[in-house]
Design an enzyme around this catalytic site. Structure first.
Site, PDB file in Angstrom:
ATOM      1  N   ASP A 105       0.743  -1.473  -0.078  1.00 30.74           N
ATOM      2  CA  ASP A 105       0.075  -0.007   0.044  1.00 30.74           C
ATOM      3  C   ASP A 105       0.905   1.339  -0.010  1.00 30.74           C
ATOM      4  OD1 ASP A 105      -0.858  -0.747   3.595  1.00 30.74           O
ATOM      5  OD2 ASP A 105       0.845   0.132   2.711  1.00 30.74           O
ATOM      6  N   HIS A 120       6.581  -8.266  -0.935  1.00 32.37           N
ATOM      7  CA  HIS A 120       5.404  -9.019  -1.920  1.00 32.37           C
ATOM      8  C   HIS A 120       5.398  -7.852  -3.035  1.00 32.37           C
ATOM      9  CE1 HIS A 120       3.910 -11.361   1.686  1.00 32.37           C
ATOM     10  NE2 HIS A 120       4.925 -12.173   1.165  1.00 32.37           N
ATOM     11  N   CYS A 128       3.976  -5.192 -18.091  1.00 32.40           N
ATOM     12  CA  CYS A 128       3.498  -6.009 -19.185  1.00 32.40           C
ATOM     13  C   CYS A 128       4.007  -7.314 -19.340  1.00 32.40           C
ATOM     14  CB  CYS A 128       3.751  -5.343 -20.541  1.00 32.40           C
ATOM     15  SG  CYS A 128       3.114  -6.344 -22.069  1.00 32.40           S
ATOM     16  N   GLY A 189       1.308  -6.295  13.438  1.00 34.75           N
ATOM     17  CA  GLY A 189       0.324  -6.392  12.555  1.00 34.75           C
ATOM     18  C   GLY A 189       0.331  -7.558  11.639  1.00 34.75           C
ATOM     19  N   THR A 190       0.746  -8.793  11.920  1.00 37.44           N
ATOM     20  CA  THR A 190       1.154  -9.820  10.891  1.00 37.44           C
ATOM     21  C   THR A 190       0.639 -11.183  11.656  1.00 37.44           C
ATOM     22  OG1 THR A 190       2.493 -10.826   9.498  1.00 37.44           O
ATOM     23  CG2 THR A 190       3.390  -9.907  11.228  1.00 37.44           C
ATOM     24  N   GLU A 217      -4.073  -9.079  18.989  1.00 31.77           N
ATOM     25  CA  GLU A 217      -4.159 -10.283  19.769  1.00 31.77           C
ATOM     26  C   GLU A 217      -2.777 -11.417  18.908  1.00 31.77           C
ATOM     27  OE1 GLU A 217      -7.751 -10.497  17.183  1.00 31.77           O
ATOM     28  OE2 GLU A 217      -7.024 -12.265  16.139  1.00 31.77           O
TER      29      GLU A 217
HETATM   30  N1  APR Z   1      -3.113  -3.000  14.633  1.00 34.83           N
HETATM   31  C1  APR Z   1      -2.061  -4.045  14.573  1.00 34.83           C
HETATM   32  N2  APR Z   1      -2.398  -5.333  14.100  1.00 34.83           N
HETATM   33  C2  APR Z   1      -3.555  -5.398  13.829  1.00 34.83           C
HETATM   34  C3  APR Z   1      -4.684  -4.319  13.738  1.00 34.83           C
HETATM   35  C4  APR Z   1      -4.412  -3.074  14.160  1.00 34.83           C
HETATM   36  N3  APR Z   1      -5.374  -2.262  14.492  1.00 34.83           N
HETATM   37  N4  APR Z   1      -5.996  -5.032  13.243  1.00 34.83           N
HETATM   38  C5  APR Z   1      -5.541  -6.209  13.202  1.00 34.83           C
HETATM   39  N5  APR Z   1      -4.330  -6.602  13.338  1.00 34.83           N
HETATM   40  C6  APR Z   1      -3.730  -7.711  13.135  1.00 34.83           C
HETATM   41  C7  APR Z   1      -4.378  -9.275  13.011  1.00 34.83           C
HETATM   42  O1  APR Z   1      -4.628  -9.550  14.480  1.00 34.83           O
HETATM   43  C8  APR Z   1      -3.505 -10.148  12.363  1.00 34.83           C
HETATM   44  O2  APR Z   1      -2.486 -10.781  13.273  1.00 34.83           O
HETATM   45  O3  APR Z   1      -3.005  -7.978  11.692  1.00 34.83           O
HETATM   46  C9  APR Z   1      -3.032  -9.395  11.167  1.00 34.83           C
HETATM   47  C10 APR Z   1      -3.443  -9.392   9.733  1.00 34.83           C
HETATM   48  O4  APR Z   1      -3.268 -10.688   9.393  1.00 34.83           O
HETATM   49  P1  APR Z   1      -3.436 -11.027   8.115  1.00 34.83           P
HETATM   50  O5  APR Z   1      -4.449 -10.298   7.239  1.00 34.83           O
HETATM   51  O6  APR Z   1      -2.980 -12.297   7.599  1.00 34.83           O
HETATM   52  O7  APR Z   1      -2.112 -10.086   7.295  1.00 34.83           O
HETATM   53  P2  APR Z   1      -0.625 -10.406   7.066  1.00 34.83           P
HETATM   54  O8  APR Z   1       0.043 -11.182   8.126  1.00 34.83           O
HETATM   55  O9  APR Z   1       0.105  -9.285   6.748  1.00 34.83           O
HETATM   56  O10 APR Z   1      -0.832 -11.419   5.739  1.00 34.83           O
HETATM   57  C11 APR Z   1       0.550 -11.673   5.033  1.00 34.83           C
HETATM   58  O11 APR Z   1      -0.891 -12.677   3.375  1.00 34.83           O
HETATM   59  O12 APR Z   1      -2.456 -12.484   1.703  1.00 34.83           O
HETATM   60  C12 APR Z   1      -1.225 -12.560   1.819  1.00 34.83           C
HETATM   61  O13 APR Z   1       0.095 -11.349   0.484  1.00 34.83           O
HETATM   62  C13 APR Z   1      -0.767 -11.075   1.623  1.00 34.83           C
HETATM   63  O14 APR Z   1       1.044  -9.785   2.595  1.00 34.83           O
HETATM   64  C14 APR Z   1      -0.382 -10.559   2.749  1.00 34.83           C
HETATM   65  C15 APR Z   1       0.271 -12.012   3.443  1.00 34.83           C
END
Ligand code: APR
Length: 250
Positions: A105, A120, A128, A189-190, A217
């Protein structure tokens, strides 16, 4: 061991010669961009098949319709939030040395961070599939769909990776170099569910880095590599951590 000890996190960051942030979709949730997983995650509403290369090539129009809506509609609207800005402040104070992000983003760059490795890929360009020409998304008209190359009429593909696609080699190399140098890692946040991205903090841990995790969480990292779990949304936690860092600087 994980307790929400902000003073300890600040001490580890101050004592680290190379601090890395590893971010996922969660850091951009408070900018209005939904995460992929979890109750209101994208994959609960959209079939992830659209991001498989085979489907993209066999159903370019259907795939592009979803991709445009998911990833390009928010472009220009989503703005960095406090968590992105605190990471930029940390870089300015030399308390942060690089960011490895799974996000496409561009919000870390918009917030001001200069050393950002996009594991990513990103949404700034289209490429292209036939002649390899690159087009900036900025001034691109997504009409007609699917987008095609004005030079060879080949199909244009987003410059981020689809499931199963190779990680951009430069981003891959810089990310793992940073992981090997890191003495402290902020994991923000992952879920830690996606490979090989989730190996970045794991490698840093293996090399002795302190892992500070920020998430409302627990994730797959929490019980495995996290040393300090600062539980909460990224903006609240990052504001409090930054306040602790500047406090303890007096
Ligand atoms: N602040 C911090 N973390 C948050 C918040 C917040 N306000 N809201 C949600 N989260 C956390 C959730 O608890 C979760 O652990 O963000 C995480 C979101 O998880 P995913 O959507 O799985 O994101 P991510 O881990 O980045 O996914 C990895 O998966 O689909 C592919 O390429 C895509 O880069 C992405 C990859």
């Amino acid at each position: 061991m994980f307790t929400d000890r902000y003073d300890l996190a600040a001490e580890w960051i101050k004592g680290s010669d190379f601090t890395l942030a590893f971010t996922g979709a969660g850091i951009s949730v408070e900018s209005g961009i939904p995460p992929f997983r979890g109750a209101d995650g994208l994959w609960a509403k959209v079939d992830p098949t659209v991001l498989e290369l085979s489907y993209f090539y066999s159903h370019p129009l259907e795939s592009w319709r979803v991709i445009k809506q998911l990833f390009y509609e928010f472009m220009g609207k989503a703005k960095p939030n406090d968590a992105h800005y605190r990471l930029a402040d940390m870089e300015n104070k030399q308390w942060l040395h690089a960011i490895v992000t799974q996000n496409i983003d561009n919000l870390h760059q918009m917030a001001g961070n200069t050393r950002v490795y996009e594991f990513h890929g990103h949404t700034r360009d289209l490429r292209c599939v036939d002649c390899g020409r690159i087009v900036s998304t900025g001034e691109f008209e997504f009409d007609p769909m699917p987008p095609t190359c004005e030079f060879c009429t080949g199909l244009l593909k987003p410059d981020f990776i689809f499931f199963g696609e190779q990680i951009p080699p430069k981003a891959y190399e810089s990310s793992f170099d940073s992981a090997n140098r890191a003495q402290a890692v902020l994991v923000i946040g992952t879920t830690g569910e996606v490979m090989p991205a989730s190996m970045v903090p794991a490698n840093a841990k293996e090399n002795g880095a302190k892992i500070i995790e920020i998430n409302p969480e627990p994730s797959l990292f929490t019980d495995r590599i996290t040393d300090l779990f600062l539980q909460g949304p990224a903006t609240t936690v990052m504001n409090r951590l930054y306040a602790e860092l500047t406090e303890s600087n007096k």
